[in-house]
Design a protein around this motif. Sequence first.
Motif, short mmCIF file in Angstrom:
data_model
loop_
_atom_site.label_atom_id
_atom_site.label_comp_id
_atom_site.label_asym_id
_atom_site.label_seq_id
_atom_site.Cartn_x
_atom_site.Cartn_y
_atom_site.Cartn_z
N SER A 595 35.47 54.68 38.15
CA SER A 595 34.05 54.86 37.82
C SER A 595 33.84 55.45 36.43
O SER A 595 32.72 55.46 35.91
CB SER A 595 33.38 55.78 38.85
N GLU A 601 30.81 49.20 29.18
CA GLU A 601 31.94 48.78 30.01
C GLU A 601 31.59 48.87 31.50
O GLU A 601 30.86 49.76 31.92
CB GLU A 601 33.13 49.69 29.70
N ASN A 602 32.11 47.95 32.28
CA ASN A 602 31.89 47.95 33.72
C ASN A 602 33.21 48.20 34.45
O ASN A 602 34.27 47.80 33.96
CB ASN A 602 31.30 46.62 34.19
N SER A 605 36.31 44.91 38.81
CA SER A 605 36.12 44.43 40.19
C SER A 605 37.45 44.22 40.88
O SER A 605 37.59 44.47 42.08
CB SER A 605 35.32 43.12 40.18
N TYR A 663 28.98 48.02 44.71
CA TYR A 663 28.68 47.79 43.29
C TYR A 663 29.47 46.60 42.76
O TYR A 663 28.95 45.74 42.04
CB TYR A 663 29.02 49.05 42.50
N GLU A 667 28.06 43.22 41.18
CA GLU A 667 28.49 42.75 39.86
C GLU A 667 29.00 41.32 39.93
O GLU A 667 28.71 40.50 39.05
CB GLU A 667 29.59 43.67 39.31
#
Length: 743
Positions: A595, A601-602, A605, A663, A667
């Motif tokens: 996190s 930035e993400n 996944s 999340y 995404e």
Amino acid sequence: MIKKENTLFLLGGHDLEMLTIKKLLEEKGFTVIDHELSWGAKLSSYTEVLKEHQDKTIYGVELIEDIAIPKNYHAIDHHNEQVDKASSLFQVLECLELKPTREHKLISANDVGHIEAMKCLGATAEEIKSIRQQERTIQGITAKDELQAQKESEAVVEKNGISIIETTLDAFSPIVDNYEKRPLLVYSQKSFTYYGDIAFLKEKYKKQIENKEAYHSRGYFGFDTAYVGLVTPNILVKEIVEVKQKNIISYHNFMFPFRFDKIVESFEDRHEFYKKHSFDKRVKIDESFKNSLEKNKWKYEPFEVKNNLDYNEIVYFHDFVKDTLFNTAKVFDEGATSYYFEKKLNNEATFELKVKGKEPYVLKLEGVNLRLFDTGVGILSFEVENYDYYQIEDILKINDYGRRVYPQFLGANFSTEDTKKSFLPESITVNGIEERFCDLYKEIKLAKYIIEILGDSFSTDTSNEDKYFLQPIIDDRMFVLSWYGNDAFVTCTKENIENDNWYKYVFVDGNDITVQDTSMHKELIEKATYKRWNKYGTFFGITRYSFVCLSQNSGFTRDDLPLPHMKTMYFQMVSLLLAQRATLLRFSDEITAISDVKGGENPSSENISVLYKNYLRFVNKLYFKEVTAQDQGIELYDKAIDILNIKRDVEDLREEIGTLNGYAFLEQEREEKKEMTKLSKLGTYLIPPTLVAGFFGMNVFGKESLNVESTGWLASVILLTVVSPFIVNFFINEKKKTDKGKK
């Protein structure tokens, strides 16, 4: 309450307890007959009194029954066959329906188990000194006797681990009060008393006990004067020295939980490393890892039933738990939940502990083992046995100081001297590997014996590629699993579980008790104590950093239960609980790392998906709501789950990882939607040409139809058709900007 008019009390040998009883009875108006007898007083001394008062209820206090017992006679005693009863003073208080005062408790403890029992009660040095001084005064000890005792103590002889002192004194108290080492044997030509673990003496001298020639309470054993004169003390000394075998006094298993990650590439920032490389890439217990461990003398040990203890251990657990705890496959299985390794030791291996101001504790290192779990956590365990140190303060120090792996705090100039005055040992030496805690600590440095025993498969250097990065997962302390056999301590705890030493033992306080509020003390110790076997004198205590057991010290408690249970099934249960707690902490750290994104930035996944998969495996293969069908096991496991807050933390983790996984799903949906939007736009742009082609037909560009006029007109239509969507899109975007500006 008994009636005064019809009741008579006969008193035994004079000591502090007896005179306290006499004072209590006289204050309450009871008839007391006291022939001022000495130790070893016999009921026959009151023969005439018994004949004269056949119409009354007679209580005899600590009188050896050497004559026929009248029907109206009741014995008050706590020696020999009545050793499991409360002290004589407490029995009298119960008859009078009175509650014991603090002084009564100290006098009672002193009589039952001498100084050791008073310490178990949490007596201060001043209280102990006062009680013992009163006792010596009653015995008529003079200053000359004290000097003689000191001189004779200096001539102590040690044989087979027993300190032996011969004396010319009639009373042993000036020697015993000032000579702390146990076991201790003090004798004269008239008397003979052994102080310490007396289980082997009760076994050897059963006949003498039955014949009233020997007596014992909790923590001391002696012989009648007539028997000593008949056998001679030198022969008794020789018998005891020869028969005494060193029995285990206490057992300590120090368990170090840690996390490990394969150093795929060197790194400086842990969280960046976790984000870059998924959980599965960093946590992989495979054949190469096993081979690396074997190079460091670790041996993979599949579980086999070789004896009754092995059988008892494995059948104790539910089948689905066995799959997790026991490597029953003959060969190494890369798909297992846990893996158990042992390191071979020689018979002379020791665990040596040096504490400031004390002689070194040299303990037997019985075993070193390593268990690795597929959640990326491990537990390194040191099995230690104590055969020499009997007193409660020694056991407390072994547990508290022996569990340290680095300083908890530092003094000025990074000094560890202040820490060593509190609870850090001067040194710990495990199988010859010494840690003196003298490094310049500017960051956490694990003890040398941890690093060297684990071997170079693990490293604390993040640039050491292809090794496994080692990190402590809790704090500077190892978890303590401990058993202690002490009869006097048991008696004290049966009477009151709120005694200071039980609290210290449970909460691993080596020095002062770490709670100074009465109500909080009561609440904490009540919650931590498991009392199912109270009447049998067996107690369990559970905290976030300990699982301890107190029982009497006998062949049964050492060979049958509870000690074998502590070494086997409860060790397995604690290993499982520690693995659960360590995994929860590890997963929380993984979530924090994933996190921890910067700017636009993400979170990855893929990393989230891999972590979620491992979380599901943890919930199904490592976290169990019940591990055994045995009632006591269910109750202890439930109690530990509650105290370690595991159920709460599992729920919190489920929410955290569920949110993170949600999340990631959103995404993924957003990315898919973005791709669909692109395809939709492309389709939109292709609609006009498609319509034109459909309207005019694909042969509109045939040779017959191509001329200057038709070609120009057709080109204009196509151009307008293609450009019009872009014009419309431009005005729509401008309209959105205008509306946004107005807001």
